[in-house]
Design an enzyme around this catalytic site. Structure first.
Site, mmCIF file in Angstrom:
data_model
loop_
_atom_site.group_PDB
_atom_site.id
_atom_site.type_symbol
_atom_site.label_atom_id
_atom_site.label_comp_id
_atom_site.label_asym_id
_atom_site.label_seq_id
_atom_site.Cartn_x
_atom_site.Cartn_y
_atom_site.Cartn_z
ATOM 1 N N ASN A 1 0.874 -1.177 0.000
ATOM 2 C CA ASN A 1 0.000 0.000 0.000
ATOM 3 C C ASN A 1 0.909 1.223 0.000
ATOM 4 O O ASN A 1 1.463 1.581 1.031
ATOM 5 C CB ASN A 1 -0.895 -0.033 1.250
ATOM 6 C CG ASN A 1 -1.724 1.228 1.401
ATOM 7 O OD1 ASN A 1 -1.774 2.054 0.492
ATOM 8 N ND2 ASN A 1 -2.379 1.366 2.550
ATOM 9 N N TRP A 2 1.043 1.822 -1.177
ATOM 10 C CA TRP A 2 1.996 2.937 -1.300
ATOM 11 C C TRP A 2 1.472 4.214 -0.648
ATOM 12 O O TRP A 2 2.217 5.192 -0.532
ATOM 13 C CB TRP A 2 2.298 3.220 -2.769
ATOM 14 C CG TRP A 2 2.943 2.090 -3.510
ATOM 15 C CD1 TRP A 2 3.254 0.848 -3.016
ATOM 16 C CD2 TRP A 2 3.347 2.087 -4.872
ATOM 17 N NE1 TRP A 2 3.829 0.077 -3.993
ATOM 18 C CE2 TRP A 2 3.900 0.815 -5.148
ATOM 19 C CE3 TRP A 2 3.299 3.028 -5.899
ATOM 20 C CZ2 TRP A 2 4.395 0.474 -6.410
ATOM 21 C CZ3 TRP A 2 3.795 2.690 -7.149
ATOM 22 C CH2 TRP A 2 4.342 1.425 -7.391
ATOM 23 N N LYS A 3 0.207 4.237 -0.294
ATOM 24 C CA LYS A 3 -0.408 5.443 0.278
ATOM 25 C C LYS A 3 -0.158 6.628 -0.667
ATOM 26 O O LYS A 3 -0.079 6.433 -1.881
ATOM 27 C CB LYS A 3 0.081 5.670 1.708
ATOM 28 C CG LYS A 3 -0.136 4.402 2.567
ATOM 29 C CD LYS A 3 0.070 4.576 4.031
ATOM 30 C CE LYS A 3 -0.170 3.244 4.747
ATOM 31 N NZ LYS A 3 -0.018 3.333 6.183
ATOM 32 N N HIS B 1 -9.413 1.101 5.332
ATOM 33 C CA HIS B 1 -8.119 1.346 5.985
ATOM 34 C C HIS B 1 -8.328 2.304 7.159
ATOM 35 O O HIS B 1 -9.129 3.239 7.080
ATOM 36 C CB HIS B 1 -7.130 1.943 4.974
ATOM 37 C CG HIS B 1 -5.721 1.917 5.485
ATOM 38 N ND1 HIS B 1 -5.262 2.821 6.421
ATOM 39 C CD2 HIS B 1 -4.697 1.074 5.240
ATOM 40 C CE1 HIS B 1 -3.997 2.538 6.708
ATOM 41 N NE2 HIS B 1 -3.623 1.483 6.002
ATOM 42 N N GLU C 1 -6.668 4.724 8.177
ATOM 43 C CA GLU C 1 -6.453 6.142 7.853
ATOM 44 C C GLU C 1 -7.714 6.753 7.248
ATOM 45 O O GLU C 1 -8.032 7.920 7.490
ATOM 46 C CB GLU C 1 -5.245 6.285 6.904
ATOM 47 C CG GLU C 1 -3.946 6.059 7.660
ATOM 48 C CD GLU C 1 -2.783 5.551 6.829
ATOM 49 O OE1 GLU C 1 -2.830 5.596 5.588
ATOM 50 O OE2 GLU C 1 -1.802 5.078 7.441
ATOM 51 N N GLU D 1 -4.817 -4.799 10.829
ATOM 52 C CA GLU D 1 -3.813 -3.744 10.963
ATOM 53 C C GLU D 1 -4.036 -3.012 12.285
ATOM 54 O O GLU D 1 -4.867 -2.089 12.358
ATOM 55 C CB GLU D 1 -3.938 -2.740 9.806
ATOM 56 C CG GLU D 1 -3.687 -3.355 8.447
ATOM 57 C CD GLU D 1 -3.146 -2.333 7.455
ATOM 58 O OE1 GLU D 1 -2.079 -2.602 6.892
ATOM 59 O OE2 GLU D 1 -3.767 -1.272 7.268
ATOM 60 N N GLY E 1 2.992 2.505 10.717
ATOM 61 C CA GLY E 1 3.931 3.609 10.527
ATOM 62 C C GLY E 1 4.669 4.025 11.787
ATOM 63 O O GLY E 1 5.301 5.067 11.824
ATOM 64 N N SER F 1 4.011 -1.974 10.280
ATOM 65 C CA SER F 1 5.463 -2.027 10.411
ATOM 66 C C SER F 1 6.044 -3.410 10.098
ATOM 67 O O SER F 1 6.988 -3.865 10.740
ATOM 68 C CB SER F 1 5.893 -1.553 11.805
ATOM 69 O OG SER F 1 5.452 -0.224 12.026
HETATM 70 P P1 13P Z 1 3.351 0.463 7.661
HETATM 71 O O1 13P Z 1 3.851 -0.817 7.056
HETATM 72 O O2 13P Z 1 4.054 1.668 7.160
HETATM 73 O O3 13P Z 1 3.260 0.378 9.144
HETATM 74 O O4 13P Z 1 1.828 0.647 7.124
HETATM 75 C C1 13P Z 1 0.948 -0.407 7.227
HETATM 76 C C2 13P Z 1 -0.293 -0.054 6.485
HETATM 77 O O5 13P Z 1 -1.027 0.837 6.882
HETATM 78 C C3 13P Z 1 -0.592 -0.780 5.247
HETATM 79 O O6 13P Z 1 -1.879 -0.538 4.804
#
Ligand code: 13P
Length: 252
Positions: free
Chosen positions: A9-11, A95, A97, A167, A173, A212
């Protein structure tokens, strides 16, 4: 035996040039072996060009979000049919976020899950608790509610095929990773919850861990019986980091 799935997931990261370089590095380094699948989820503007780059490779395309609506006056939104059109096979829905920063409700997440499936793609449904919820001992309740919101809208049969990503919000993150045992406990709970509706569907659903995850901790997590892959944020932004996790999946 469930196939392992490693999804990046590149966000909201990168550029046209960065995304092209990232994908070509990934495609060039896909580990030998079977029993695992790789997915990349770039930002929307790069989906079509990434689709061209991965054509004929073992890497599949996913989107990070979708509209719950089919078509019409929804400025700035993207319909599931459009994502399918440009070659997406997966869509991340719910997600944390999006739940936290864009106030997506569980009902909206359920509608996005359904829109994804109606267009012929596989949803990756994210669930997870905050640190406060974990410390209050409500992890299973929170995740149960997130799952039930979708289950009650779609029924259990919709989970075949579907992917769930556990998650924990506190691990996203932050560099903090759930231990393999902590993650396995929640994954087992998710599968048991689905098994209350259908044992067969529960056995087939892929449950990914996200938070992470990186090359150094991937093997431990992937060796757990109910962890079927990873949803990777930060470590999906460099070919070598993402491929190290893919390698761990290939070895599992
Ligand atoms: P990180 O791997 O940066 O913790 O992010 C996880 C994530 O939100 C994947 O959707």
């Amino acid at each position: 035996m469930r196939e392992l799935l490693v999804a990046g997931n590149w966000k909201m990261n990168g550029s046209d040039a960065v995304s092209a370089a990232l994908v070509s590095g990934i495609v060039a380094g896909v580990p030998e072996g079977s029993g695992f699948r790789l997915v990349v989820c770039p930002p929307f503007p790069y989906l079509a060009s990434v689709a061209g780059q991965i054509a004929g490779s073992q890497v599949a395309l996913g989107a990070q979000n979708v509209s719950e609506h089919e078509v019409g006056a929804f400025t700035g939104e993207t319909a599931a049919s459009m994502l399918k059109d440009v070659g997406c096979e997966y869509v991340i829905v719910g997600h944390s976020e999006r739940r936290a920063m864009y106030s997506e409700s569980s009902d909206q997440v359920a509608a996005k899950f359904q829109a994804t499936q109606s267009a012929g793609m596989t949803p990756i449904l994210c669930v997870g608790e905050t640190l406060e919820e974990r410390e209050a001992g409500t992890t299973e309740t929170v995740i149960g509610e997130q799952l039930d919101a979708v289950l009650s809208a779609t029924g259990i049969d919709a989970f075949e095929p579907a992917v769930i990503a556990y998650e924990p919000v506190w691990a996203i993150g932050t560099g903090l990773t759930a231990t393999p045992e902590q993650a396995q406990d929640v994954h087992r709970h998710i599968r048991a919850r689905l098994a209350e509706h259908s044992v067969a569907v529960a056995e087939n659903v892929q449950i990914l861990y996200g938070g992470s995850m990186k090359g150094e901790n991937a093997s431990g997590l992937l060796s757990m019986p109910d962890i079927d892959g990873g949803l990777i944020g930060g470590a999906s932004l460099k070919p070598s980091d993402f491929l190290a996790i893919a390698e761990a999946a290939a070895q599992s």
